[in-house]
Enzyme design. Structure first.
Site, short mmCIF file in Angstrom:
data_model
loop_
_atom_site.label_atom_id
_atom_site.label_comp_id
_atom_site.label_asym_id
_atom_site.label_seq_id
_atom_site.Cartn_x
_atom_site.Cartn_y
_atom_site.Cartn_z
NE ARG A 82 -3.21 0.03 3.06
CZ ARG A 82 -2.65 -0.09 4.28
NH1 ARG A 82 -1.87 0.86 4.76
NH2 ARG A 82 -2.90 -1.15 5.01
CE1 TYR A 136 -15.13 16.34 -14.00
CE2 TYR A 136 -14.52 15.49 -11.84
CZ TYR A 136 -14.89 15.28 -13.16
OH TYR A 136 -14.98 13.99 -13.63
CG ASP A 208 -8.91 20.09 -11.01
OD1 ASP A 208 -8.07 19.86 -11.90
OD2 ASP A 208 -9.94 19.42 -10.86
CE LYS A 233 -10.66 13.49 -17.01
NZ LYS A 233 -11.07 14.54 -16.10
C1 LIG Z 1 -11.91 14.46 -14.99
C2 LIG Z 1 -11.61 15.53 -14.04
C3 LIG Z 1 -11.40 15.26 -12.69
C4 LIG Z 1 -11.58 13.89 -12.10
O1 LIG Z 1 -10.70 12.94 -12.56
P1 LIG Z 1 -11.10 11.40 -12.57
O2 LIG Z 1 -9.81 10.71 -12.78
O3 LIG Z 1 -12.08 11.23 -13.70
O4 LIG Z 1 -11.73 11.07 -11.25
C5 LIG Z 1 -11.05 16.31 -11.87
N1 LIG Z 1 -10.94 17.56 -12.34
C6 LIG Z 1 -11.16 17.86 -13.62
C7 LIG Z 1 -11.01 19.27 -14.08
C8 LIG Z 1 -11.51 16.87 -14.51
O5 LIG Z 1 -11.77 17.17 -15.80
#
Ligand SMILES: *Cc1c(COP(=O)(O)O)cnc(C)c1O
Length: 422
Positions: A82, A136, A208, A233
Site C-alpha cells: 500500500r 468540476y 485543480d 486526462k
Molecule cells: C476528470 C476531471 C477530474 C476527475 O478525474 P477522474 O480521474 O475522472 O476522477 C477532476 N478535475 C477535472 C477538471 C476533470 O476534468
C-alpha cells in the site's frame, strides 16, 4: 563508461524538488523518475531505461531485526504494497520534479479521489472552504455530500473574483480551492491575487490543474500550496487508465501524505507505469493538442451560427488576459456556444450536430488522443454566479487527428444544426 550505467540523471540520485534544478520541462519529462536504484540491480552493472512494474503486497524481511528497522521511514522504501513500490515512486517523483517548489506527490486511484483526499487532509469540522463556482461537478458533490455533513461549510465564489476573495474570508476560512480554467466554461482565475489574499490570512490554497498540466501552468511556483491533477486526462493521454495526483509544497506535504495513507489511498503499479509512459510524450502530445484546438477554436469563432468560443487563448474567454500572463500554453479542451436560444428546438439541433460527427466520440472524460464532443449545460452546476449565455454549449476535446478533418466534420455538424433550426 566504465562506472556502470549512465542513467538519464548522470547516475546520481537527484533531489526531486524543482528547486535548484535548471532542467527545462521537456528535458524533465524525458528524464524524471528514472533513478538508478529503480532501474538497476544493486551491485550489478547495467540498468534498464524505464522503471518496471513492481507488483507487491507483502515485502519479505531477512529477520525480525530488519522488519523492525523498516518501521521508521517508509517513504520510498519497500515496506508494504500500500505504500507503493518503485513504479509508483517513479511517477510521483517525476510529477514532483515538474513543479518548482514542490516537496512531494501522492497518487490516487482517480482524480476525484485525489481532490477528496487533499480536501480531507487540510479541513477539520468547523472550517470553511471557499470553492470556485466553475469547479468540476464531482468536486462540488464532494463538498455538499461529504464535507457538509462532516461539519465543513463550503462557500462558492465567482471564478473572476480575484483579489475580491478577501471579502469572503472569515476567521473560519481554512482553505481556498481553485480550478483554472473552470470546467465547462473555462474562466481563468487570478491565481496570484487569490494566493496573496490567502497567504495574508494563513489560508491553504489548492488548485485543480488538470487542464494545463505543470507543462503549461505551475501553480506552486506562484505560491499555491497544493496542485491536483486528474492524471486520467493528459498525463495518461490514452483514455485507458484512471489515476490522480496531489503535489504539495513543504508547508502541506505532510498533511497530504498522512491523509493519503490514513484513507488507504494508492494506485496500482500497472496504472502508475502506464501513466509514467504517458508522461514521456506529454510535451509532444500537448503541443499537438494545443495546435489542433486553436485551429478548430479559431475556425468556430468565425462561424455565424456560433455565438461564443470559450477557449482561454481566445480574447472572448473570461480571464483571457490572466491566461496570457500566467500560462505558457493552452491544451485541447474548450467549449463553444451556439446561437438560437436554449429551447427544445435548439436542444434537438445540438444533438443533431453532435450525433452525426464522424471524428468525435460522444463520452465523458477527455485528454486522450481521440477527439470527443459533449453537450454541456453549465447553468446546472452554479450557485454563486449565473451562467448567462443565450445558447447551448458543446465541449470539445481535440485529439491528435488532423485538424482539417475535424473542421470539415464540424462544418457538416453546423449544417445539421441549421437544418433543425430552420
Ligand atoms: C476528470 C476531471 C477530474 C476527475 O478525474 P477522474 O480521474 O475522472 O476522477 C477532476 N478535475 C477535472 C477538471 C476533470 O476534468
Amino acid at each position: 563508461m566504465g562506472r556502470g550505467p549512465r542513467n538519464a540523471q548522470g547516475g546520481r540520485p537527484r533531489m526531486s524538488s524543482g528547486d535548484g534544478d535548471n532542467r527545462r520541462p521537456l528535458t524533465k519529462l524525458a528524464q524524471a523518475g528514472r533513478r538508478a536504484e529503480w532501474t538497476g540491480m544493486p551491485g550489478q552493472p547495467g540498468g534498464i531505461v524505464n522503471p518496471p512494474v513492481w507488483r507487491a503486497s507483502t515485502i519479505l524481511y531477512e529477520d525480525v531485526a530488519h522488519l523492525r528497522a523498516a518501521l521508521g521511514n517508509t517513504h520510498e522504501r519497500l515496506f508494504y504494497g500500500r505504500k507503493g513500490t518503485p513504479t509508483a515512486w517513479s511517477l510521483a517523483d517525476a510529477l514532483t520534479s515538474l513543479e518548482p517548489a514542490a516537496t512531494g506527490t501522492a497518487l490516487f486511484p482517480s482524480g476525484v479521489a485525489a481532490i477528496a483526499c487533499a480536501l480531507m487532509g487540510v479541513l477539520r469540522p468547523g472550517d470553511q472552504l471557499l470553492m470556485v463556482d466553475a469547479a468540476y461537478d464531482p468536486t462540488r458533490a464532494f463538498c455538499e455530500k461529504v464535507l457538509r455533513p462532516f461539519g465543513v461549510e463550503t462557500i462558492y465564489y465567482d471564478p473572476l473574483i480575484g483579489a475580491g476573495i478577501a471579502d469572503l474570508c472569515t476567521e473560519n476560512t481554512r482553505a481556498i480551492f481553485m480550478e483554472s480554467p473552470g470546467s465547462l466554461t473555462f474562466e481563468v482565475q487570478d491565481v496570484p491575487a487569490i494566493v496573496a489574499a490567502a497567504k495574508a490570512r494563513g489560508i491553504v490554497t489548492l488548485i485543480d490543474n488538470t487542464w494545463a498540466t505543470p507543462l503549461y501552468f505551475q501553480p506552486l511556483r506562484l505560491g499555491v500550496d497544493i496542485s491536483i491533477l486528474a492524471c486520467t486526462k493528459y498525463i495518461v493521454g490514452h483514455s485507458d487508465v484512471m489515476i490522480g495526483s496531489v503535489t504539495a509544497n513543504a508547508a502541506t506535504w505532510e498533511k497530504i501524505r498522512a491523509s493519503a495513507q490514513l484513507f488507504g489511498q494508492m494506485t496500482s503499479p500497472d496504472d502508475a507505469w502506464l501513466a509514467s509512459r504517458g508522461l514521456r510524450t506529454l510535451g509532444v502530445r500537448l503541443a499537438q493538442h494545443q495546435a489542433g484546438a486553436l485551429a478548430v477554436a479559431q475556425w468556430l469563432a468565425r462561424q455565424p451560427d456560433v455565438a461564443k468560443v470559450l477557449h482561454p487563448a481566445l480574447p472572448d474567454c473570461p480571464g483571457h488576459a490572466l491566461w496570457a500572463r500566467d500560462f505558457t500554453g493552452s491544451s485541447g479542451l474548450f467549449s463553444f456556444v451556439m446561437r438560437g436560444g436554449t429551447g427544445a428546438q435548439a436542444d434537438a439541433a445540438r444533438a443533431a450536430l453532435i450525433d452525426g460527427l464522424a471524428h468525435f466520440g460522444i463520452g465523458y472524460s477527455w485528454g486522450g488522443f481521440e477527439s470527443l464532443a459533449l453537450p454541456v449545460d453549465p447553468h446546472r452546476y452554479r450557485s454563486a454566479t449565473r451562467w448567462q449565455v443565450d445558447g447551448l454549449a458543446v465541449r470539445l476535446n481535440i485529439g491528435l487527428e488532423d485538424p482539417a478533418d475535424l473542421i470539415a466534420d464540424l462544418d457538416a455538424g453546423l449544417a445539421r444544426w441549421r437544418a433543425v433550426m430552420a
